[in-house]
Design a protein around this motif. Sequence first.
Motif, PDB file in Angstrom:
ATOM      1  N   GLN A 136      46.280  50.347  41.048  1.00 28.26           N
ATOM      2  CA  GLN A 136      45.461  49.695  40.451  1.00 28.26           C
ATOM      3  C   GLN A 136      45.335  48.003  40.639  1.00 28.26           C
ATOM      4  OE1 GLN A 136      43.810  50.864  37.999  1.00 28.26           O
ATOM      5  NE2 GLN A 136      44.483  52.890  38.417  1.00 28.26           N
ATOM      6  N   GLY A 137      44.125  47.530  40.611  1.00 34.45           N
ATOM      7  CA  GLY A 137      43.959  45.999  40.564  1.00 34.45           C
ATOM      8  C   GLY A 137      43.579  45.332  42.053  1.00 34.45           C
ATOM      9  N   TYR A 138      43.513  46.333  43.023  1.00 39.64           N
ATOM     10  CA  TYR A 138      43.055  45.367  44.402  1.00 39.64           C
ATOM     11  C   TYR A 138      41.732  45.433  44.534  1.00 39.64           C
ATOM     12  CZ  TYR A 138      48.126  45.300  45.726  1.00 39.64           C
ATOM     13  OH  TYR A 138      49.455  44.972  45.916  1.00 39.64           O
ATOM     14  N   GLU A 139      41.226  44.538  44.994  1.00 36.51           N
ATOM     15  CA  GLU A 139      39.638  44.611  45.196  1.00 36.51           C
ATOM     16  C   GLU A 139      39.238  43.656  46.438  1.00 36.51           C
ATOM     17  OE1 GLU A 139      35.588  42.443  43.296  1.00 36.51           O
ATOM     18  OE2 GLU A 139      37.596  42.076  42.409  1.00 36.51           O
ATOM     19  N   GLY A 195      30.819  38.837  61.526  1.00 36.97           N
ATOM     20  CA  GLY A 195      32.010  39.849  60.863  1.00 36.97           C
ATOM     21  C   GLY A 195      32.174  39.685  59.590  1.00 36.97           C
ATOM     22  N   LEU A 196      32.963  40.584  58.828  1.00 34.91           N
ATOM     23  CA  LEU A 196      33.272  40.618  57.484  1.00 34.91           C
ATOM     24  C   LEU A 196      34.724  40.435  57.322  1.00 34.91           C
ATOM     25  CD1 LEU A 196      30.641  42.918  55.954  1.00 34.91           C
ATOM     26  CD2 LEU A 196      30.413  40.536  55.824  1.00 34.91           C
ATOM     27  N   ARG A 197      35.292  39.431  56.627  1.00 33.83           N
ATOM     28  CA  ARG A 197      36.723  39.282  56.455  1.00 33.83           C
ATOM     29  C   ARG A 197      37.065  40.189  55.077  1.00 33.83           C
ATOM     30  NH1 ARG A 197      34.838  34.158  57.217  1.00 33.83           N
ATOM     31  NH2 ARG A 197      35.736  32.958  58.876  1.00 33.83           N
ATOM     32  N   PRO A 198      38.224  40.945  55.119  1.00 33.30           N
ATOM     33  CA  PRO A 198      38.565  41.855  53.862  1.00 33.30           C
ATOM     34  C   PRO A 198      39.128  40.853  52.905  1.00 33.30           C
ATOM     35  CG  PRO A 198      39.844  42.579  55.761  1.00 33.30           C
ATOM     36  CD  PRO A 198      38.981  41.318  56.294  1.00 33.30           C
ATOM     37  N   ARG A 199      38.754  40.068  52.289  1.00 39.49           N
ATOM     38  CA  ARG A 199      39.469  38.919  51.414  1.00 39.49           C
ATOM     39  C   ARG A 199      40.162  39.834  50.230  1.00 39.49           C
ATOM     40  NH1 ARG A 199      40.818  34.522  50.182  1.00 39.49           N
ATOM     41  NH2 ARG A 199      42.531  35.853  50.853  1.00 39.49           N
ATOM     42  N   LEU A 200      41.306  39.679  50.073  1.00 44.34           N
ATOM     43  CA  LEU A 200      41.845  40.310  48.937  1.00 44.34           C
ATOM     44  C   LEU A 200      42.201  39.792  47.899  1.00 44.34           C
ATOM     45  CD1 LEU A 200      43.131  43.423  48.660  1.00 44.34           C
ATOM     46  CD2 LEU A 200      45.261  42.743  49.497  1.00 44.34           C
ATOM     47  N   PHE A 201      41.955  40.481  46.627  1.00 43.18           N
ATOM     48  CA  PHE A 201      42.282  39.923  45.227  1.00 43.18           C
ATOM     49  C   PHE A 201      42.947  40.637  44.567  1.00 43.18           C
ATOM     50  CE2 PHE A 201      38.663  37.421  46.778  1.00 43.18           C
ATOM     51  CZ  PHE A 201      39.053  36.236  46.258  1.00 43.18           C
ATOM     52  N   LYS A 202      44.043  40.333  43.615  1.00 43.59           N
ATOM     53  CA  LYS A 202      44.742  41.389  43.039  1.00 43.59           C
ATOM     54  C   LYS A 202      44.594  40.967  41.477  1.00 43.59           C
ATOM     55  CE  LYS A 202      48.561  44.315  42.139  1.00 43.59           C
ATOM     56  NZ  LYS A 202      49.772  44.569  42.078  1.00 43.59           N
ATOM     57  N   ALA A 214      43.501  35.633  44.265  1.00 45.57           N
ATOM     58  CA  ALA A 214      43.354  35.681  45.698  1.00 45.57           C
ATOM     59  C   ALA A 214      44.749  35.802  46.195  1.00 45.57           C
ATOM     60  CB  ALA A 214      42.748  34.534  46.370  1.00 45.57           C
ATOM     61  N   ILE A 215      44.969  36.768  47.143  1.00 46.22           N
ATOM     62  CA  ILE A 215      46.057  36.825  47.929  1.00 46.22           C
ATOM     63  C   ILE A 215      45.824  36.582  49.524  1.00 46.22           C
ATOM     64  CG2 ILE A 215      47.703  38.979  48.643  1.00 46.22           C
ATOM     65  CD1 ILE A 215      47.133  40.264  46.158  1.00 46.22           C
ATOM     66  N   THR A 216      46.753  35.709  49.787  1.00 42.32           N
ATOM     67  CA  THR A 216      46.631  35.178  51.152  1.00 42.32           C
ATOM     68  C   THR A 216      47.290  35.946  52.296  1.00 42.32           C
ATOM     69  OG1 THR A 216      48.064  33.307  50.651  1.00 42.32           O
ATOM     70  CG2 THR A 216      45.723  32.968  50.482  1.00 42.32           C
ATOM     71  N   ASP A 217      48.124  36.835  51.809  1.00 45.53           N
ATOM     72  CA  ASP A 217      48.993  37.828  52.956  1.00 45.53           C
ATOM     73  C   ASP A 217      48.534  39.093  53.172  1.00 45.53           C
ATOM     74  OD1 ASP A 217      50.961  37.852  54.896  1.00 45.53           O
ATOM     75  OD2 ASP A 217      52.536  37.630  53.460  1.00 45.53           O
ATOM     76  N   PHE A 218      48.928  39.756  54.128  1.00 44.12           N
ATOM     77  CA  PHE A 218      48.569  40.865  54.202  1.00 44.12           C
ATOM     78  C   PHE A 218      49.421  41.811  53.258  1.00 44.12           C
ATOM     79  CE2 PHE A 218      48.928  40.302  59.062  1.00 44.12           C
ATOM     80  CZ  PHE A 218      47.911  39.969  59.168  1.00 44.12           C
ATOM     81  N   VAL A 219      48.791  43.141  52.871  1.00 43.07           N
ATOM     82  CA  VAL A 219      49.848  43.973  51.700  1.00 43.07           C
ATOM     83  C   VAL A 219      49.762  45.285  52.149  1.00 43.07           C
ATOM     84  CG1 VAL A 219      49.468  44.825  49.371  1.00 43.07           C
ATOM     85  CG2 VAL A 219      48.893  42.408  49.779  1.00 43.07           C
ATOM     86  N   LEU A 272      47.187  49.811  53.453  1.00 43.23           N
ATOM     87  CA  LEU A 272      47.233  48.558  54.252  1.00 43.23           C
ATOM     88  C   LEU A 272      46.142  47.775  53.693  1.00 43.23           C
ATOM     89  CD1 LEU A 272      48.304  50.500  57.152  1.00 43.23           C
ATOM     90  CD2 LEU A 272      49.361  48.209  57.106  1.00 43.23           C
ATOM     91  N   LEU A 273      46.328  46.636  53.237  1.00 40.84           N
ATOM     92  CA  LEU A 273      45.158  45.980  52.390  1.00 40.84           C
ATOM     93  C   LEU A 273      45.091  44.503  52.890  1.00 40.84           C
ATOM     94  CD1 LEU A 273      46.339  47.440  49.229  1.00 40.84           C
ATOM     95  CD2 LEU A 273      43.917  47.911  49.988  1.00 40.84           C
ATOM     96  N   GLY A 274      43.796  44.069  52.879  1.00 42.05           N
ATOM     97  CA  GLY A 274      43.543  42.463  53.095  1.00 42.05           C
ATOM     98  C   GLY A 274      44.023  42.139  54.670  1.00 42.05           C
TER      99      GLY A 274
END
Length: 363
Positions: A211-214, A315-322, A326-331, A342-344
């Motif tokens: 849940q929660g990742y976008e 190109g499109l950056r996969p900017r991750l939010f939970k 905003a989450i600035t690291d790989f998940v 593997l997210l963001g």
Amino acid sequence: MAQLDVIVIGAGIVGSWAALHALRCGRSVAIADPSPGDGISGRNSGVLHAGLYYKNGSLKAKHCTRGKRLTEQFIEEHPIPILRCGKLVTCGRWGSADAVDELYEKALDNGADELEILQEPGRFFPGVLGARALHSKGTAVIDSAAYLKALHHAIETEGGVLLKGRRYVEGDPQEVTLADNTGACETMSCDMLINAAGLDSDSIALRAGLQGYEIRPVRGEYFRLRKSYPLEKLVYPLPASVMKGAKNDTALGVHYTIHPSGEIYVGPNAVAASSKEDYHITATAEEFADSLGEIIGTAAGPIFTADDLAPGYAGLRPRLFKNGVAITDFVIAESSPGFFHLLGIESPGLTAAASLVEELPFR
Ligand SMILES: Cc1cc2nc3c(=O)[nH]c(=O)nc-3n(C[C@H](O)[C@H](O)[C@H](O)COP(=O)(O)OP(=O)(O)OC[C@H]3O[C@@H](n4cnc5c(N)ncnc54)[C@H](O)[C@@H]3O)c2cc1C
């Protein structure tokens, strides 16, 4: 129903390295992708980053320097164009020279090497503005399309099955449903299922119960320099995170970049995209000429004008939010036993991928 040790969803750089690493750990592997090469891995700057920027202790910092070494090793063994040109991060026309020193300290903390501080870099490199610059001699640029192709070739040579034209539809490791381009489905099972679907990894994670990742895509647009210029060096401004303390801004700033083919590009900017297919270039050549003029020019004014720039690619950056943050690291997250996501995986994902996948428990 076919049974494998590992099935990877997505054959971009990250999924491909996951597949190759699993094979090298003795696992049987299939990797599925409806259109390999069309994702983020085919639309980026192609820079093998030295690990200058990332927060100490983050996955980005941990895997950038090691990933670069592993990638260079792979490149030595395969026909992948690489330009070992090095890079300058300059304070440019307006930035603070002290911030360059700050970045240098951070880079040393991250284990980056081949670094030096240059006073007035324009004395050595034509047109580079700024009182001070950090010179990363080891930064290189590769042909990312050739890199991805070589990874796919290695997967097949080392016994993996590359399922081109096949899309993950649903399921967990016990029963994975894939569909081909006609919509015909097949099921497989595996011990480990790895979601490396780039921009679409959030929707797969959500369907798997995470849940929660976008992912909110952020477009990076490039313009091509129409004329040649005698500067074979990547030139970056200070990143926003150092310049303005914008801690959630992961973009590195519009830079002067050379492709191994010799073409010179300027970019990428950072613009919120309207969808995960929104590759339109909306910035103007004037805006890019202005950004370039902050790092390359003369005391009297710019060297390049809007007439020197033609729209290139985006190109499109996969900017991750939970949960909206905003989450600035790989998940890397596991939704149920054996189903990893593997997210963001934004920049420096191209550089870090070979090392990042070692976080997955294949052994
Ligand atoms: C503008 C820009 C510049 C960048 N510059 C650099 C740089 O200079 N250096 C650097 O280190 N990094 C850079 N990066 C980051 C780097 O490009 C990415 O981190 C990396 O390419 C991500 O690879 P990936 O495999 O995760 O994603 P992708 O390459 O997007 O691969 C994901 C794949 O999953 C597939 N897929 C999607 N849905 C499904 C499904 N249901 N079933 C099966 N497959 C599916 C897609 O078709 C796609 O091929 C940049 C990124 C951008 C956007």
